[in-house]
Design a protein around this motif. Sequence first.
Motif, mmCIF file in Angstrom:
data_model
loop_
_atom_site.group_PDB
_atom_site.id
_atom_site.type_symbol
_atom_site.label_atom_id
_atom_site.label_comp_id
_atom_site.label_asym_id
_atom_site.label_seq_id
_atom_site.Cartn_x
_atom_site.Cartn_y
_atom_site.Cartn_z
ATOM 1 N N HIS A 1 0.829 -1.353 0.196
ATOM 2 C CA HIS A 1 -0.046 -0.040 -0.026
ATOM 3 C C HIS A 1 0.749 1.333 -0.162
ATOM 4 C CE1 HIS A 1 -3.472 -2.719 0.910
ATOM 5 N NE2 HIS A 1 -2.637 -3.220 1.463
ATOM 6 N N VAL B 1 1.046 4.897 0.843
ATOM 7 C CA VAL B 1 0.326 5.808 1.823
ATOM 8 C C VAL B 1 1.120 7.193 1.827
ATOM 9 C CG1 VAL B 1 -0.704 6.120 3.895
ATOM 10 C CG2 VAL B 1 -0.429 3.756 3.067
ATOM 11 N N GLU C 1 -4.073 6.073 1.271
ATOM 12 C CA GLU C 1 -3.572 5.309 0.506
ATOM 13 C C GLU C 1 -3.953 5.967 -1.123
ATOM 14 O OE1 GLU C 1 -5.260 1.252 -1.133
ATOM 15 O OE2 GLU C 1 -4.264 1.203 0.769
ATOM 16 N N THR D 1 -1.576 0.792 -5.092
ATOM 17 C CA THR D 1 -1.306 -0.517 -4.326
ATOM 18 C C THR D 1 -0.409 -0.848 -5.418
ATOM 19 O OG1 THR D 1 -3.239 -1.379 -5.036
ATOM 20 C CG2 THR D 1 -3.058 -0.802 -2.878
#
Length: 98
Positions: free
Chosen positions: A19, A21, A27, A30
Amino acid sequence: MSPYLKVGRLLPGGDDLIHIVKDGTGEIGTVTKADMILTCGGLEPFPVLPSGEMDLSTPGKAVKFVIGEVLFLAIRSQVVGMVNEWPRKKAALWGVVE
């Protein structure tokens, strides 16, 4: 050379996802652990979901993420450490200071 500022982190997650972030935003993308391993090994580019791309910097010392036309970087050695010590380690996410 542009100065960089730590703006977030890469977090290992379930289902072998990493992820991306950003502090204060949450977030922003991904990537799969497998794609990250291949990127660090020199195969590139790979997608960042939902809309972006990652590849290695020209010298190969950083993993570049372009997300929404914004460049972010992670130090390759930190990313390799994160993958090798999965899921205990994380890696810093850096942004260009303008």
